[in-house]
Design a protein around this motif. Sequence first.
Motif, PDB file in Angstrom:
ATOM      1  N   ASN A 187      10.233   3.259  -4.013  1.00 55.70           N
ATOM      2  CA  ASN A 187      10.021   2.941  -5.426  1.00 55.70           C
ATOM      3  C   ASN A 187      10.959   1.841  -5.902  1.00 55.70           C
ATOM      4  O   ASN A 187      10.556   0.944  -6.654  1.00 55.70           O
ATOM      5  N   ARG A 188      12.215   1.903  -5.468  1.00 60.39           N
ATOM      6  CA  ARG A 188      13.180   0.882  -5.879  1.00 60.39           C
ATOM      7  C   ARG A 188      12.811  -0.481  -5.296  1.00 60.39           C
ATOM      8  O   ARG A 188      12.877  -1.502  -5.992  1.00 60.39           O
ATOM      9  N   LEU A 189      12.428  -0.504  -4.034  1.00 61.40           N
ATOM     10  CA  LEU A 189      12.060  -1.770  -3.401  1.00 61.40           C
ATOM     11  C   LEU A 189      10.833  -2.376  -4.079  1.00 61.40           C
ATOM     12  O   LEU A 189      10.769  -3.585  -4.315  1.00 61.40           O
ATOM     13  N   ARG A 190       9.864  -1.545  -4.422  1.00 60.38           N
ATOM     14  CA  ARG A 190       8.653  -2.037  -5.088  1.00 60.38           C
ATOM     15  C   ARG A 190       8.998  -2.649  -6.452  1.00 60.38           C
ATOM     16  O   ARG A 190       8.514  -3.736  -6.814  1.00 60.38           O
ATOM     17  N   LYS A 191       9.848  -1.954  -7.203  1.00 63.39           N
ATOM     18  CA  LYS A 191      10.248  -2.450  -8.516  1.00 63.39           C
ATOM     19  C   LYS A 191      11.024  -3.754  -8.391  1.00 63.39           C
ATOM     20  O   LYS A 191      10.760  -4.729  -9.118  1.00 63.39           O
ATOM     21  N   ASN A 192      11.996  -3.783  -7.467  1.00 58.47           N
ATOM     22  CA  ASN A 192      12.791  -4.994  -7.268  1.00 58.47           C
ATOM     23  C   ASN A 192      11.914  -6.178  -6.877  1.00 58.47           C
ATOM     24  O   ASN A 192      12.073  -7.290  -7.383  1.00 58.47           O
ATOM     25  N   ALA A 193      11.002  -5.943  -5.950  1.00 63.87           N
ATOM     26  CA  ALA A 193      10.145  -7.026  -5.448  1.00 63.87           C
ATOM     27  C   ALA A 193       9.288  -7.599  -6.567  1.00 63.87           C
ATOM     28  O   ALA A 193       9.102  -8.817  -6.667  1.00 63.87           O
ATOM     29  N   ARG A 194       8.765  -6.737  -7.437  1.00 63.57           N
ATOM     30  CA  ARG A 194       7.924  -7.203  -8.539  1.00 63.57           C
ATOM     31  C   ARG A 194       8.725  -8.095  -9.494  1.00 63.57           C
ATOM     32  O   ARG A 194       8.269  -9.183  -9.886  1.00 63.57           O
ATOM     33  N   THR A 245       5.357  12.685   3.936  1.00 67.24           N
ATOM     34  CA  THR A 245       4.375  11.601   3.981  1.00 67.24           C
ATOM     35  C   THR A 245       4.333  10.930   2.619  1.00 67.24           C
ATOM     36  O   THR A 245       4.251  11.597   1.593  1.00 67.24           O
ATOM     37  N   LEU A 246       4.421   9.594   2.637  1.00 58.62           N
ATOM     38  CA  LEU A 246       4.432   8.845   1.380  1.00 58.62           C
ATOM     39  C   LEU A 246       3.098   8.156   1.153  1.00 58.62           C
ATOM     40  O   LEU A 246       2.468   7.666   2.090  1.00 58.62           O
ATOM     41  N   ASP A 247       2.707   8.082  -0.103  1.00 58.81           N
ATOM     42  CA  ASP A 247       1.529   7.324  -0.509  1.00 58.81           C
ATOM     43  C   ASP A 247       2.028   6.053  -1.181  1.00 58.81           C
ATOM     44  O   ASP A 247       2.502   6.076  -2.309  1.00 58.81           O
ATOM     45  N   LEU A 248       1.945   4.930  -0.463  1.00 61.76           N
ATOM     46  CA  LEU A 248       2.468   3.668  -0.973  1.00 61.76           C
ATOM     47  C   LEU A 248       1.390   2.801  -1.607  1.00 61.76           C
ATOM     48  O   LEU A 248       1.611   1.620  -1.881  1.00 61.76           O
ATOM     49  N   VAL A 275       5.199  -2.479   4.330  1.00 58.36           N
ATOM     50  CA  VAL A 275       4.076  -1.988   3.518  1.00 58.36           C
ATOM     51  C   VAL A 275       4.266  -2.389   2.062  1.00 58.36           C
ATOM     52  O   VAL A 275       3.352  -2.921   1.416  1.00 58.36           O
ATOM     53  N   VAL A 276       5.461  -2.152   1.533  1.00 61.61           N
ATOM     54  CA  VAL A 276       5.728  -2.459   0.127  1.00 61.61           C
ATOM     55  C   VAL A 276       5.692  -3.963  -0.139  1.00 61.61           C
ATOM     56  O   VAL A 276       5.156  -4.413  -1.162  1.00 61.61           O
TER      57      VAL A 276
END
Length: 255
Positions: free
Chosen positions: A88-95, A67-70, A167-168
């Motif tokens: 984590n990679r998608l979140r960083k890339n998107a930012r 289970t992930l906490d996003l 979600v991300v």
Amino acid sequence: MARALHAEPARSIAVMPNNEEAALEVWHSLDHAAAAFEAATSINAEEQSTDVEDEAAASSMPEPAATLDLGDGKPLPVLIPGSEQFANRLRKNARLRRKWAKREGVSCYRVYDADLPGYAAAIDLYAGAGEDEGKTFVHVAEYAAPSSIDELKARHRMSDILAITPVVLGVPPERVFSKTRRRDRGGSQYRDAGDRSFVATVEEDGSLFEVDLAGYVDTGIFLDHRDTRHMVGEMAAGGDFLNLFAYTGTATVHA
């Protein structure tokens, strides 16, 4: 069989063979009993078959492995524990890409391109324009796994990608479209998806374009050719332009 179906004989005759009491039962026909028996056993067979199918369906649905906490306050179950690295990679890339897009005035761009081994997909973000102003769409194109990769594991990873991405990126799941990019015989990857089609309006360099997020592997506007289209628009300014290599016509619109 008839007794088991609670049927009754037409007549009963008492007899005493070998000085032992017994009874002869007379039945007009056992056809009705046979039919009832067949129907009953058929129903039982169908019920058993349904139970087996239900059990198979239940067993085909894998249990979450983690289970992930996003950060949205809602724990997200995933099938592969390592999918947290993808999140984590998608979140960083998107930012980072959002900052770049705002600075460059770009509204359609790629946020992920098979950055991590195993998570082989290209994820593009499209900001709506015109009648779709205020909406954001996501296009996920899975790169078909080679035969050396376990098919089940590849499906589980893709399932996690599709669960994590909305979600991300903060996009409703119904605006996330997924496809698999593979080459057909003859080398073509531009396959028609049949009746599936979802057209949205986007903007580039002041012009509006329609993109089909569901009909083909590609949407109709190639994001990696953005600079080329901009260059064509500048070079064709004030003159006549003949496009001998048109595919979707986007360069012609810029000209």
